[in-house]
Design a protein around this motif. Structure first.
Motif, PDB file in Angstrom:
ATOM      1  N   SER A 189     -15.188  -3.885   5.731  1.00  0.00           N
ATOM      2  CA  SER A 189     -14.791  -3.204   4.648  1.00  0.00           C
ATOM      3  C   SER A 189     -15.026  -1.824   5.298  1.00  0.00           C
ATOM      4  CB  SER A 189     -16.510  -2.890   3.919  1.00  0.00           C
ATOM      5  OG  SER A 189     -17.098  -2.048   3.732  1.00  0.00           O
ATOM      6  N   GLY A 190     -14.233  -1.065   4.911  1.00  0.00           N
ATOM      7  CA  GLY A 190     -13.910   0.601   4.730  1.00  0.00           C
ATOM      8  C   GLY A 190     -15.558   1.465   4.932  1.00  0.00           C
ATOM      9  N   GLY A 226     -28.402 -13.949  15.642  1.00  0.00           N
ATOM     10  CA  GLY A 226     -28.902 -12.931  15.408  1.00  0.00           C
ATOM     11  C   GLY A 226     -30.206 -12.055  15.891  1.00  0.00           C
ATOM     12  N   ASP A 227     -31.440 -13.047  16.206  1.00  0.00           N
ATOM     13  CA  ASP A 227     -31.936 -12.215  16.605  1.00  0.00           C
ATOM     14  C   ASP A 227     -32.305 -11.977  17.939  1.00  0.00           C
ATOM     15  OD1 ASP A 227     -33.712 -13.591  14.522  1.00  0.00           O
ATOM     16  OD2 ASP A 227     -34.258 -15.064  15.624  1.00  0.00           O
ATOM     17  N   ALA A 228     -31.080 -12.067  18.541  1.00  0.00           N
ATOM     18  CA  ALA A 228     -31.395 -11.675  20.156  1.00  0.00           C
ATOM     19  C   ALA A 228     -30.099  -9.899  19.736  1.00  0.00           C
ATOM     20  CB  ALA A 228     -30.446 -11.784  20.431  1.00  0.00           C
ATOM     21  N   VAL A 229     -29.086 -10.445  18.400  1.00  0.00           N
ATOM     22  CA  VAL A 229     -28.403  -8.778  18.184  1.00  0.00           C
ATOM     23  C   VAL A 229     -28.842  -7.757  17.486  1.00  0.00           C
ATOM     24  CG1 VAL A 229     -27.038  -8.876  16.550  1.00  0.00           C
ATOM     25  CG2 VAL A 229     -26.023 -10.501  18.291  1.00  0.00           C
ATOM     26  N   LEU A 230     -30.346  -8.327  16.455  1.00  0.00           N
ATOM     27  CA  LEU A 230     -30.633  -7.702  16.451  1.00  0.00           C
ATOM     28  C   LEU A 230     -32.272  -6.939  17.372  1.00  0.00           C
ATOM     29  CD1 LEU A 230     -31.717  -9.020  12.593  1.00  0.00           C
ATOM     30  CD2 LEU A 230     -30.381  -7.541  12.671  1.00  0.00           C
ATOM     31  N   SER A 231     -32.466  -7.484  18.009  1.00  0.00           N
ATOM     32  CA  SER A 231     -33.068  -6.697  18.857  1.00  0.00           C
ATOM     33  C   SER A 231     -32.020  -5.982  20.364  1.00  0.00           C
ATOM     34  CB  SER A 231     -34.096  -7.434  19.776  1.00  0.00           C
ATOM     35  OG  SER A 231     -33.613  -8.875  20.455  1.00  0.00           O
ATOM     36  N   VAL A 232     -30.658  -6.347  20.454  1.00  0.00           N
ATOM     37  CA  VAL A 232     -30.743  -5.407  21.501  1.00  0.00           C
ATOM     38  C   VAL A 232     -29.774  -4.135  20.893  1.00  0.00           C
ATOM     39  CG1 VAL A 232     -28.615  -6.401  23.110  1.00  0.00           C
ATOM     40  CG2 VAL A 232     -30.385  -7.677  23.400  1.00  0.00           C
ATOM     41  N   HIS A 233     -29.277  -4.810  20.351  1.00  0.00           N
ATOM     42  CA  HIS A 233     -28.304  -3.624  19.496  1.00  0.00           C
ATOM     43  C   HIS A 233     -28.991  -2.681  18.303  1.00  0.00           C
ATOM     44  CE1 HIS A 233     -24.530  -5.386  21.964  1.00  0.00           C
ATOM     45  NE2 HIS A 233     -25.341  -6.541  21.353  1.00  0.00           N
ATOM     46  N   ALA A 234     -29.024  -1.198  18.215  1.00  0.00           N
ATOM     47  CA  ALA A 234     -29.315  -0.405  17.362  1.00  0.00           C
ATOM     48  C   ALA A 234     -28.559  -0.625  16.484  1.00  0.00           C
ATOM     49  CB  ALA A 234     -29.684   1.253  18.346  1.00  0.00           C
ATOM     50  N   PHE A 235     -27.105  -0.940  15.698  1.00  0.00           N
ATOM     51  CA  PHE A 235     -26.120  -0.575  15.203  1.00  0.00           C
ATOM     52  C   PHE A 235     -26.439  -1.957  14.927  1.00  0.00           C
ATOM     53  CE2 PHE A 235     -23.244  -1.869  18.491  1.00  0.00           C
ATOM     54  CZ  PHE A 235     -23.457  -3.663  18.077  1.00  0.00           C
ATOM     55  N   ALA A 236     -27.153  -2.488  14.939  1.00  0.00           N
ATOM     56  CA  ALA A 236     -28.012  -4.676  14.015  1.00  0.00           C
ATOM     57  C   ALA A 236     -28.148  -3.863  13.123  1.00  0.00           C
ATOM     58  CB  ALA A 236     -27.506  -5.582  14.693  1.00  0.00           C
ATOM     59  N   SER A 237     -28.652  -4.966  11.730  1.00  0.00           N
ATOM     60  CA  SER A 237     -29.407  -4.282  10.836  1.00  0.00           C
ATOM     61  C   SER A 237     -29.793  -5.826   9.930  1.00  0.00           C
ATOM     62  CB  SER A 237     -29.656  -3.655   9.991  1.00  0.00           C
ATOM     63  OG  SER A 237     -28.558  -3.235   9.564  1.00  0.00           O
ATOM     64  N   PRO A 238     -30.600  -5.890   9.525  1.00  0.00           N
ATOM     65  CA  PRO A 238     -30.396  -8.124   8.534  1.00  0.00           C
ATOM     66  C   PRO A 238     -29.486  -7.349   7.619  1.00  0.00           C
ATOM     67  CG  PRO A 238     -32.776  -7.820   9.799  1.00  0.00           C
ATOM     68  CD  PRO A 238     -32.224  -6.215   9.797  1.00  0.00           C
ATOM     69  N   ALA A 239     -29.050  -7.653   7.025  1.00  0.00           N
ATOM     70  CA  ALA A 239     -28.029  -7.869   5.750  1.00  0.00           C
ATOM     71  C   ALA A 239     -28.590  -8.074   4.601  1.00  0.00           C
ATOM     72  CB  ALA A 239     -27.219  -8.460   5.375  1.00  0.00           C
ATOM     73  N   GLY A 240     -28.241  -6.996   3.924  1.00  0.00           N
ATOM     74  CA  GLY A 240     -28.985  -6.623   2.611  1.00  0.00           C
ATOM     75  C   GLY A 240     -28.719  -7.724   1.426  1.00  0.00           C
ATOM     76  N   TYR A 241     -29.457  -7.511   0.417  1.00  0.00           N
ATOM     77  CA  TYR A 241     -29.356  -8.797  -0.544  1.00  0.00           C
ATOM     78  C   TYR A 241     -29.873  -9.939  -0.064  1.00  0.00           C
ATOM     79  CZ  TYR A 241     -25.986  -5.698  -2.833  1.00  0.00           C
ATOM     80  OH  TYR A 241     -25.346  -4.599  -3.144  1.00  0.00           O
ATOM     81  N   ASN A 242     -30.806  -9.559   0.944  1.00  0.00           N
ATOM     82  CA  ASN A 242     -31.450 -10.985   1.105  1.00  0.00           C
ATOM     83  C   ASN A 242     -31.322 -11.948   2.009  1.00  0.00           C
ATOM     84  OD1 ASN A 242     -35.250 -10.520   0.179  1.00  0.00           O
ATOM     85  ND2 ASN A 242     -34.361 -10.631  -2.132  1.00  0.00           N
ATOM     86  N   LYS A 264     -14.218   5.520   5.844  1.00  0.00           N
ATOM     87  CA  LYS A 264     -13.295   5.841   7.334  1.00  0.00           C
ATOM     88  C   LYS A 264     -14.587   4.943   8.225  1.00  0.00           C
ATOM     89  CE  LYS A 264     -12.158  10.358   5.133  1.00  0.00           C
ATOM     90  NZ  LYS A 264     -12.221  11.417   6.039  1.00  0.00           N
ATOM     91  N   ALA A 265     -15.375   4.461   7.688  1.00  0.00           N
ATOM     92  CA  ALA A 265     -16.792   3.591   8.612  1.00  0.00           C
ATOM     93  C   ALA A 265     -15.493   2.186   8.868  1.00  0.00           C
ATOM     94  CB  ALA A 265     -18.085   3.982   8.287  1.00  0.00           C
ATOM     95  N   CYS A 266     -16.310   1.616   9.677  1.00  0.00           N
ATOM     96  CA  CYS A 266     -15.530   0.136  10.019  1.00  0.00           C
ATOM     97  C   CYS A 266     -17.509  -1.019   9.813  1.00  0.00           C
ATOM     98  CB  CYS A 266     -15.376  -0.608  11.050  1.00  0.00           C
ATOM     99  SG  CYS A 266     -15.146  -2.159  11.438  1.00  0.00           S
ATOM    100  N   ALA A 267     -17.142  -1.844   8.695  1.00  0.00           N
ATOM    101  CA  ALA A 267     -18.276  -2.365   8.273  1.00  0.00           C
ATOM    102  C   ALA A 267     -18.520  -3.832   8.701  1.00  0.00           C
ATOM    103  CB  ALA A 267     -19.422  -1.689   7.241  1.00  0.00           C
ATOM    104  N   ILE A 268     -18.862  -4.591   9.221  1.00  0.00           N
ATOM    105  CA  ILE A 268     -18.874  -6.072   8.881  1.00  0.00           C
ATOM    106  C   ILE A 268     -20.435  -6.945   8.267  1.00  0.00           C
ATOM    107  CG2 ILE A 268     -19.676  -5.744  11.862  1.00  0.00           C
ATOM    108  CD1 ILE A 268     -17.938  -8.679  11.593  1.00  0.00           C
ATOM    109  N   VAL A 296     -26.115 -10.387   9.353  1.00  0.00           N
ATOM    110  CA  VAL A 296     -26.234  -9.863  10.395  1.00  0.00           C
ATOM    111  C   VAL A 296     -25.546  -8.219   9.312  1.00  0.00           C
ATOM    112  CG1 VAL A 296     -26.753  -8.456  12.103  1.00  0.00           C
ATOM    113  CG2 VAL A 296     -27.899 -10.520  11.875  1.00  0.00           C
ATOM    114  N   SER A 297     -26.128  -7.260   9.720  1.00  0.00           N
ATOM    115  CA  SER A 297     -24.843  -6.438   9.208  1.00  0.00           C
ATOM    116  C   SER A 297     -25.275  -5.081  10.725  1.00  0.00           C
ATOM    117  CB  SER A 297     -24.942  -5.708   8.140  1.00  0.00           C
ATOM    118  OG  SER A 297     -25.328  -6.692   7.184  1.00  0.00           O
ATOM    119  N   ALA A 298     -23.933  -4.586  10.722  1.00  0.00           N
ATOM    120  CA  ALA A 298     -23.514  -3.842  11.072  1.00  0.00           C
ATOM    121  C   ALA A 298     -22.386  -2.367  10.630  1.00  0.00           C
ATOM    122  CB  ALA A 298     -23.211  -3.959  12.537  1.00  0.00           C
ATOM    123  N   GLU A 299     -22.272  -1.076  11.057  1.00  0.00           N
ATOM    124  CA  GLU A 299     -21.190  -0.253  10.721  1.00  0.00           C
ATOM    125  C   GLU A 299     -21.548   0.483  11.645  1.00  0.00           C
ATOM    126  OE1 GLU A 299     -21.076   3.696   6.972  1.00  0.00           O
ATOM    127  OE2 GLU A 299     -21.842   1.294   6.135  1.00  0.00           O
TER     128      GLU A 299
END
Length: 116
Positions: free
Chosen positions: A41-42, A59-75, A47-51, A82-85
């Motif tokens: 999404s935008g 997933g576990d490595a991504v979440l521990s290494v990249h500050a921009f990554a977070s567990p996706a919402g809605y459980n 104006k942002a790029c979200a994935i 994983v989400s990032a914006e």
């Protein structure tokens, strides 16, 4: 104006076999055989790029290494999503995110049946 990397990621996701584009909630849901494998999404500001992608292997490595990554919402985070914006003024790590798209596609796409 949309983040310039958003369309690069959408275009890439649509190159995968059987991928189709849908637009629920005003964002891109890229599906294979009716199942979403990546949401793009935008962002909230438009104006942002979200994935959001399913990352069962990294997933576990991504979440521990990249500050921009977070567990996706809605459980969805509990299931490996994983989400990032990324703000408009910041380049998204497109090659890394293409890897997320590939992994998510492999996790969601129907497995090919083996012939005898």
């Amino acid at each position: 104006m949309r983040h310039p990397d958003l369309h690069r990621l959408v275009d890439y996701a649509l190159t995968l076999p059987g991928a189709t584009e849908h637009h629920p909630w005003g964002e891109y849901a890229i599906k294979v055989k009716g199942k979403s494998f990546v949401f793009l999404s935008g962002g909230r500001s438009g104006k942002a790029c979200a994935i959001t992608a399913k990352l069962p292997e990294s997933g576990d490595a991504v979440l521990s290494v990249h500050a921009f990554a977070s567990p996706a919402g809605y459980n969805l985070g509990k299931s490996g999503w994983v989400s990032a914006e990324f703000p408009e003024h910041e380049d998204a790590p497109v090659d890394l995110l293409k890897g997320w798209i590939d992994e998510s596609y492999r996790a969601i796409a129907p497995k090919a049946k083996k012939s005898r």
